[in-house]
Motif scaffolding. Structure first.
Motif, short mmCIF file in Angstrom:
data_model
loop_
_atom_site.label_atom_id
_atom_site.label_comp_id
_atom_site.label_asym_id
_atom_site.label_seq_id
_atom_site.Cartn_x
_atom_site.Cartn_y
_atom_site.Cartn_z
N SER A 147 0.32 -1.24 -0.23
CA SER A 147 0.27 0.04 0.48
C SER A 147 0.67 1.58 -0.22
N SER A 148 2.42 0.98 -0.53
CA SER A 148 2.93 2.48 -0.53
C SER A 148 3.15 2.76 -1.65
N TYR A 149 3.38 4.01 -1.93
CA TYR A 149 4.07 4.96 -3.27
C TYR A 149 5.42 5.03 -3.36
N PRO A 150 5.33 5.31 -4.23
CA PRO A 150 5.71 5.36 -5.74
C PRO A 150 5.04 3.63 -5.82
N ARG A 151 4.34 3.53 -7.16
CA ARG A 151 3.91 2.65 -7.85
C ARG A 151 4.58 2.17 -9.19
N LEU A 152 5.20 1.35 -9.81
CA LEU A 152 4.97 1.27 -11.28
C LEU A 152 4.30 0.57 -11.65
N TYR A 153 2.86 -0.21 -12.32
CA TYR A 153 2.24 -0.79 -12.97
C TYR A 153 2.65 -1.20 -13.99
N VAL A 154 2.52 -2.86 -13.77
CA VAL A 154 3.34 -3.87 -14.96
C VAL A 154 1.99 -4.46 -16.15
N PRO A 155 1.12 -3.93 -16.89
CA PRO A 155 0.21 -4.33 -17.64
C PRO A 155 0.03 -5.98 -18.37
N SER A 156 1.49 -6.72 -17.91
CA SER A 156 1.05 -7.74 -17.89
C SER A 156 2.19 -8.86 -16.44
N GLN A 157 1.44 -9.65 -16.72
CA GLN A 157 1.20 -10.49 -15.69
C GLN A 157 2.82 -11.10 -15.66
N MET A 158 3.48 -11.16 -14.38
CA MET A 158 5.18 -11.40 -14.12
C MET A 158 4.95 -13.10 -13.45
N PRO A 159 6.11 -13.96 -13.83
CA PRO A 159 5.15 -15.14 -13.32
C PRO A 159 5.65 -15.26 -12.03
N ARG A 160 5.52 -15.68 -10.94
CA ARG A 160 5.54 -16.04 -9.26
C ARG A 160 6.67 -16.71 -9.12
N GLN A 161 6.73 -15.76 -8.28
CA GLN A 161 8.42 -16.87 -8.14
C GLN A 161 7.90 -17.64 -6.77
N THR A 162 7.54 -16.67 -5.74
CA THR A 162 6.90 -17.13 -4.64
C THR A 162 5.36 -18.35 -5.11
N GLU A 163 5.68 -19.01 -4.15
CA GLU A 163 3.75 -19.27 -3.31
C GLU A 163 3.11 -17.68 -2.83
N SER A 164 3.60 -16.90 -2.71
CA SER A 164 3.06 -16.16 -1.86
C SER A 164 2.42 -14.23 -3.50
N ASN A 165 1.38 -13.63 -2.70
CA ASN A 165 1.26 -12.44 -3.46
C ASN A 165 2.49 -11.96 -4.33
N SER A 166 3.39 -12.20 -3.69
CA SER A 166 4.82 -10.57 -3.55
C SER A 166 5.80 -11.60 -3.49
N SER A 167 7.19 -11.28 -5.22
CA SER A 167 7.98 -11.73 -5.49
C SER A 167 9.23 -10.30 -5.06
N PRO A 168 10.65 -10.96 -5.15
CA PRO A 168 11.41 -9.84 -4.75
C PRO A 168 11.87 -9.49 -6.23
N ALA A 169 12.37 -7.93 -5.87
CA ALA A 169 12.74 -7.45 -7.07
C ALA A 169 13.99 -7.07 -6.65
N THR A 170 14.90 -6.14 -7.84
CA THR A 170 15.76 -4.88 -7.27
C THR A 170 16.17 -4.35 -8.72
N LEU A 171 16.60 -2.89 -8.81
CA LEU A 171 16.20 -2.37 -9.68
C LEU A 171 17.76 -1.65 -9.49
N PHE A 172 18.20 -1.92 -11.67
CA PHE A 172 19.58 -1.42 -11.35
C PHE A 172 19.15 -0.20 -12.00
N LEU A 173 20.09 0.82 -10.73
CA LEU A 173 20.01 1.76 -11.80
C LEU A 173 21.69 2.36 -13.04
#
Length: 165
Positions: free
Chosen positions: A101-127
């Motif tokens: 429920s936090s911001y900012p948020r970047l939406y992705v209109p296509s589903q990404m494959p789940r990496q875990t059984e949960s609703n969330s997957s860890p990700a990394t932003l490379f700058l």
């Protein structure tokens, strides 16, 4: 729009090995952040996604910098020195962020494959690079992004030397 980048060379004749290509699709999506008055504001931004099943997106550096600046996990005094930022992808709402429920948020209109059984997957932003990359952790796309980011850091001094020749 379809583009392709081949991070590995095609194996030489007679040699066995993986053949790998990345396909790029330019899309427009929503980026929600706070405006200068502290109100939530949504704006359309362009991003590049891969084929279905791939686990990366490429974003404009301005969007990546805004996300990085809002990170609750990083030291803001060393913001310039850090080249990556931890995020989470929320599968049900299809957005990258720091919390459900936090911001900012970047939406992705296509589903990404789940990496875990949960609703969330860890990700990394490379700058780094002309476009910043967000990948789901523990995937081949994450390994590619990490290697590409490391190569850029290793070549940075060489590129500076070439600029002055």
């Amino acid at each position: 729009m379809f583009r392709r980048a081949s991070p590995r060379f095609t194996p030489l004749r007679g040699l066995k090995g993986p053949r790998f290509a990345r396909y790029f699709h330019l899309i427009t999506t929503n980026f929600i952040d706070f405006d200068s008055r502290g109100n939530l504001a949504s704006r359309k931004v362009s991003m590049i996604v891969g084929n279905p099943g791939e686990t990366y997106v490429l974003i404009d550096p301005e969007v990546g910098t805004t996300i990085r600046a809002a990170s609750p996990f990083a030291s803001h005094s060393a913001a310039g020195a850090e080249r990556s930022c931890k995020l989470t992808f929320f599968h049900d709402s299809q957005h990258f962020g720091f919390g459900s429920s936090s911001y900012p948020r970047l939406y992705v209109p296509s589903q990404m494959p789940r990496q875990t059984e949960s609703n969330s997957s860890p990700a990394t932003l490379f700058l780094s690079g002309k476009m910043y990359e967000i990948v789901l952790d523990g995937t081949p796309d994450a390994k590619f992004a990490e290697d590409a980011s490391a190569s850029g850091r290793n070549l940075e001094s060489v590129l500076r030397q070439l600029e002055h020749m």
